[in-house]
Scaffold this active site. Structure first.
Site, PDB file in Angstrom:
ATOM      1  N   ILE A  71       8.622   9.221   5.295  1.00 15.52           N
ATOM      2  CA  ILE A  71       7.509   9.035   4.364  1.00 15.52           C
ATOM      3  C   ILE A  71       6.241   9.560   5.038  1.00 15.52           C
ATOM      4  CG2 ILE A  71       6.208   7.359   3.007  1.00 15.52           C
ATOM      5  CD1 ILE A  71       9.194   7.579   2.206  1.00 15.52           C
ATOM      6  N   HIS A  72       5.478  10.361   4.291  1.00 16.07           N
ATOM      7  CA  HIS A  72       4.298  10.984   4.888  1.00 16.07           C
ATOM      8  C   HIS A  72       3.089  10.865   3.976  1.00 16.07           C
ATOM      9  CE1 HIS A  72       4.500  14.780   2.440  1.00 16.07           C
ATOM     10  NE2 HIS A  72       5.725  14.341   2.275  1.00 16.07           N
ATOM     11  N   SER A  73       1.926  10.924   4.625  1.00 18.28           N
ATOM     12  CA  SER A  73       0.666  11.004   3.879  1.00 18.28           C
ATOM     13  C   SER A  73       0.685  12.383   3.245  1.00 18.28           C
ATOM     14  CB  SER A  73      -0.524  10.844   4.813  1.00 18.28           C
ATOM     15  OG  SER A  73      -0.479  11.796   5.850  1.00 18.28           O
ATOM     16  N   GLY A  99       5.491  15.167  -2.960  1.00 19.16           N
ATOM     17  CA  GLY A  99       5.580  15.263  -1.502  1.00 19.16           C
ATOM     18  C   GLY A  99       7.023  15.253  -1.047  1.00 19.16           C
TER      19      GLY A  99
END
Length: 122
Positions: A43-45, A83
């Site tokens: 999970i990423h910004s 994303g």
């Protein structure tokens, strides 16, 4: 000089994400991924993708660097909106699945919370 077209950081690593990585797949999803998917994802910004992903661009994952060899038909839309892409470390020149980005290079043994994801035009 290379232009940075995308930049974010890994915020969370799902319970089974490292197992998928060991199988040659890195699944990215932005913060807020559905819980049943988040277990398998890094999970990423999420940042703005300034240009479509293309063969020949370079992806930095932490200290690892990869050349993009194929981009699936819906990978750009999925990445811009969610994303979300699956990165395969097999160097294929044709995408197996519509949401997959293939890269050439060794599978990273481990990625960490805080590692940077950066994509550059070469």
């Amino acid at each position: 000089m290379s232009d940075v077209i995308y930049q974010s950081n890994i915020n969370q690593i799902g319970e089974f994400a490292s197992e998928a990585l060991a199988d040659g797949m890195l699944i990215l999803f932005k913060v807020g991924a559905p819980a049943d998917l988040a277990d398998y994802c890094f999970i990423h910004s999420h940042d703005v993708l300034k240009q479509d992903l293309q063969v020949g661009q370079v992806i930095h994952l932490g200290s690892h660097i990869y050349n993009i060899t194929a981009v699936g038909d819906v990978a750009n839309v999925n990445f811009q909106q969610l994303g979300h892409i699956t990165i395969r470390f097999d160097g294929n020149s044709q995408a197996e699945l519509p949401g997959t980005v293939h890269v050439k290079g060794e599978i990273p043994e481990k990625l960490f919370v805080g590692d940077e994801i950066k994509i550059l035009n070469n």
